[in-house]
Scaffold this motif. Structure first.
Motif, PDB file in Angstrom:
ATOM      1  N   SER A 109       0.866  -1.183   0.000  1.00  0.00           N
ATOM      2  CA  SER A 109       0.000   0.000   0.000  1.00  0.00           C
ATOM      3  C   SER A 109       0.897   1.225   0.000  1.00  0.00           C
ATOM      4  O   SER A 109       1.672   1.425   0.936  1.00  0.00           O
ATOM      5  CB  SER A 109      -0.912   0.020   1.229  1.00  0.00           C
ATOM      6  OG  SER A 109      -1.617   1.255   1.307  1.00  0.00           O
ATOM      7  N   ASN A 110       0.807   2.034  -1.030  1.00  0.00           N
ATOM      8  CA  ASN A 110       1.695   3.187  -1.117  1.00  0.00           C
ATOM      9  C   ASN A 110       1.460   4.148   0.038  1.00  0.00           C
ATOM     10  O   ASN A 110       2.398   4.541   0.726  1.00  0.00           O
ATOM     11  CB  ASN A 110       1.514   3.899  -2.454  1.00  0.00           C
ATOM     12  CG  ASN A 110       2.584   4.947  -2.681  1.00  0.00           C
ATOM     13  OD1 ASN A 110       3.771   4.642  -2.674  1.00  0.00           O
ATOM     14  ND2 ASN A 110       2.183   6.191  -2.858  1.00  0.00           N
ATOM     15  N   SER A 111       0.215   4.492   0.290  1.00  0.00           N
ATOM     16  CA  SER A 111      -0.075   5.442   1.367  1.00  0.00           C
ATOM     17  C   SER A 111      -0.032   4.772   2.735  1.00  0.00           C
ATOM     18  O   SER A 111       0.353   5.387   3.730  1.00  0.00           O
ATOM     19  CB  SER A 111      -1.451   6.086   1.164  1.00  0.00           C
ATOM     20  OG  SER A 111      -2.488   5.143   1.366  1.00  0.00           O
ATOM     21  N   THR A 135       5.579  -0.003   1.442  1.00  0.00           N
ATOM     22  CA  THR A 135       4.802   1.229   1.549  1.00  0.00           C
ATOM     23  C   THR A 135       5.714   2.437   1.394  1.00  0.00           C
ATOM     24  O   THR A 135       6.947   2.307   1.443  1.00  0.00           O
ATOM     25  CB  THR A 135       4.080   1.277   2.919  1.00  0.00           C
ATOM     26  OG1 THR A 135       3.145   2.350   2.955  1.00  0.00           O
ATOM     27  CG2 THR A 135       5.055   1.420   4.065  1.00  0.00           C
ATOM     28  N   SER A 136       5.123   3.598   1.206  1.00  0.00           N
ATOM     29  CA  SER A 136       5.890   4.841   1.175  1.00  0.00           C
ATOM     30  C   SER A 136       5.878   5.446   2.576  1.00  0.00           C
ATOM     31  O   SER A 136       4.845   5.940   3.037  1.00  0.00           O
ATOM     32  CB  SER A 136       5.289   5.841   0.182  1.00  0.00           C
ATOM     33  OG  SER A 136       5.817   7.142   0.404  1.00  0.00           O
ATOM     34  N   HIS A 139       4.959   9.190   2.477  1.00  0.00           N
ATOM     35  CA  HIS A 139       3.520   9.455   2.390  1.00  0.00           C
ATOM     36  C   HIS A 139       2.828   9.114   3.706  1.00  0.00           C
ATOM     37  O   HIS A 139       2.067   9.911   4.254  1.00  0.00           O
ATOM     38  CB  HIS A 139       2.903   8.637   1.250  1.00  0.00           C
ATOM     39  CG  HIS A 139       1.495   9.039   0.923  1.00  0.00           C
ATOM     40  ND1 HIS A 139       1.064   9.203  -0.376  1.00  0.00           N
ATOM     41  CD2 HIS A 139       0.425   9.302   1.698  1.00  0.00           C
ATOM     42  CE1 HIS A 139      -0.206   9.561  -0.370  1.00  0.00           C
ATOM     43  NE2 HIS A 139      -0.615   9.621   0.888  1.00  0.00           N
ATOM     44  N   SER A 140       3.117   7.930   4.212  1.00  0.00           N
ATOM     45  CA  SER A 140       2.394   7.431   5.372  1.00  0.00           C
ATOM     46  C   SER A 140       2.637   8.276   6.615  1.00  0.00           C
ATOM     47  O   SER A 140       1.701   8.609   7.353  1.00  0.00           O
ATOM     48  CB  SER A 140       2.811   5.980   5.621  1.00  0.00           C
ATOM     49  OG  SER A 140       1.819   5.296   6.349  1.00  0.00           O
ATOM     50  N   SER A 143       0.648  11.532   6.719  1.00  0.00           N
ATOM     51  CA  SER A 143      -0.781  11.422   6.449  1.00  0.00           C
ATOM     52  C   SER A 143      -1.491  10.783   7.644  1.00  0.00           C
ATOM     53  O   SER A 143      -0.956   9.865   8.274  1.00  0.00           O
ATOM     54  CB  SER A 143      -1.042  10.570   5.199  1.00  0.00           C
ATOM     55  OG  SER A 143      -0.379  11.109   4.077  1.00  0.00           O
ATOM     56  N   HIS A 152      -1.285   3.074  10.852  1.00  0.00           N
ATOM     57  CA  HIS A 152      -0.697   3.002   9.523  1.00  0.00           C
ATOM     58  C   HIS A 152      -0.283   1.554   9.276  1.00  0.00           C
ATOM     59  O   HIS A 152      -0.085   0.787  10.229  1.00  0.00           O
ATOM     60  CB  HIS A 152       0.533   3.898   9.417  1.00  0.00           C
ATOM     61  CG  HIS A 152       0.268   5.351   9.601  1.00  0.00           C
ATOM     62  ND1 HIS A 152       0.229   5.929  10.854  1.00  0.00           N
ATOM     63  CD2 HIS A 152       0.047   6.343   8.706  1.00  0.00           C
ATOM     64  CE1 HIS A 152      -0.020   7.231  10.719  1.00  0.00           C
ATOM     65  NE2 HIS A 152      -0.125   7.509   9.419  1.00  0.00           N
ATOM     66  N   LYS A 167       5.191  11.573  -1.188  1.00  0.00           N
ATOM     67  CA  LYS A 167       3.757  11.672  -0.920  1.00  0.00           C
ATOM     68  C   LYS A 167       3.036  12.008  -2.220  1.00  0.00           C
ATOM     69  O   LYS A 167       3.415  12.948  -2.926  1.00  0.00           O
ATOM     70  CB  LYS A 167       3.475  12.744   0.131  1.00  0.00           C
ATOM     71  CG  LYS A 167       2.007  12.803   0.549  1.00  0.00           C
ATOM     72  CD  LYS A 167       1.803  13.773   1.698  1.00  0.00           C
ATOM     73  CE  LYS A 167       0.339  13.762   2.136  1.00  0.00           C
ATOM     74  NZ  LYS A 167       0.089  14.674   3.284  1.00  0.00           N
ATOM     75  N   ASP A 169       3.045   9.979  -4.769  1.00  0.00           N
ATOM     76  CA  ASP A 169       3.635   9.023  -5.706  1.00  0.00           C
ATOM     77  C   ASP A 169       4.262   9.654  -6.949  1.00  0.00           C
ATOM     78  O   ASP A 169       5.334   9.259  -7.385  1.00  0.00           O
ATOM     79  CB  ASP A 169       2.598   7.965  -6.117  1.00  0.00           C
ATOM     80  CG  ASP A 169       3.236   6.672  -6.620  1.00  0.00           C
ATOM     81  OD1 ASP A 169       4.474   6.572  -6.591  1.00  0.00           O
ATOM     82  OD2 ASP A 169       2.494   5.767  -7.029  1.00  0.00           O
TER      83      ASP A 169
END
Length: 238
Positions: A109-111, A135-136, A139-140, A143, A152, A167, A169
């Motif tokens: 999951s990217n976010s 994951t990123s 981003h995470s 956020s 998360h 964030k 992508d």
């Protein structure tokens, strides 16, 4: 080309996580030694990474992707974004899989903020299954979680591999916005590195894993047929 430079730099940054790679490889190694399976799951575009290491040339037969139409893009793309935020959705679906402590569960999951990937990881943990997240972290960590547990994905996983995506992508500013998403490229690199690393480690220990050949090379069909006959019962979607 700016995008190429970004891709190269991102892959170099991913490759700096050597300790995390070794941790993840050790988890997968233990699972496969225990006759477990590599379950892999992602929503939206991340589902492509669940398919990246499934039934392809150079891939292992021990891989079981969890592919759910409503969470992919070929039915109604925008709906997948809505469903991945729905709490309580994924548990019942995963209960139909025989996930156990012998397996390993990879969640992409990217976010890393939506309910479905977080709850998928929690479900696997409830089955005493080790969880690897891709994951990123950029981003995470910047956020707020979109789930009532306020978690998360990186909070839940046993090992977290950062795909080094920014964030949002996209990476290349074209004036009207950004283009050139990076998470699919770095995610595929991470996954194939894990599979290669695990296979090499087990080979040194005298364990040979079932590796698919391209169906378009000599003896490909013959070799793949033998593997399929052995694994179709355990991975029914083969």
């Amino acid at each position: 080309m700016k995008y190429l430079d970004t891709v190269i730099e991102s892959l170099k940054n991913v490759d700096k996580q050597k300790e995390k790679f070794e941790e993840a490889i050790s988890i997968i190694e233990f699972s496969l030694k225990s006759n477990g399976l590599i379950y892999i799951f992602g929503t939206g575009h991340s589902h492509m990474l669940a398919e990246e290491i499934f039934y392809r040339a150079g891939g292992l037969a021990n891989v079981y992707p969890i592919l759910i139409d409503e969470l992919m893009l070929h039915r109604k793309a925008s709906i997948s974004s809505e469903i991945e935020r729905v709490e309580g959705y994924i548990g019942e679906i995963l209960s139909g899989y025989d996930i156990s402590s012998s397996d390993v569960f990879i969640v992409i999951s990217n976010s890393g903020i939506n309910a479905v990937p977080v709850e998928a990881a929690l479900y696997a943990k409830s089955k005493k299954c080790k969880v690897i997240a891709i994951t990123s972290l950029n981003h995470s960590k910047n956020s707020k979680p979109r789930n009532s547990k306020n978690l998360h994905l990186y909070d839940v996983a046993d090992v977290v591999l950062d795909n080094c995506a920014p964030k949002g992508d996209a990476t290349v500013d074209v004036g009207e916005g950004k283009m050139g998403p990076i998470s699919t490229i770095t995610g595929a690199f991470i996954l194939n590195s894990l599979i290669i690393g695990t296979t090499e480690k087990l080979k040194k220990a005298g364990v040979n894993l079932p590796i698919f050949l391209s169906a378009n090379v000599e003896n490909g069909d013959e070799i793949n047929s033998k593997i399929l006959n052995e694994y179709k019962r355990r991975v029914p979607i083969l």
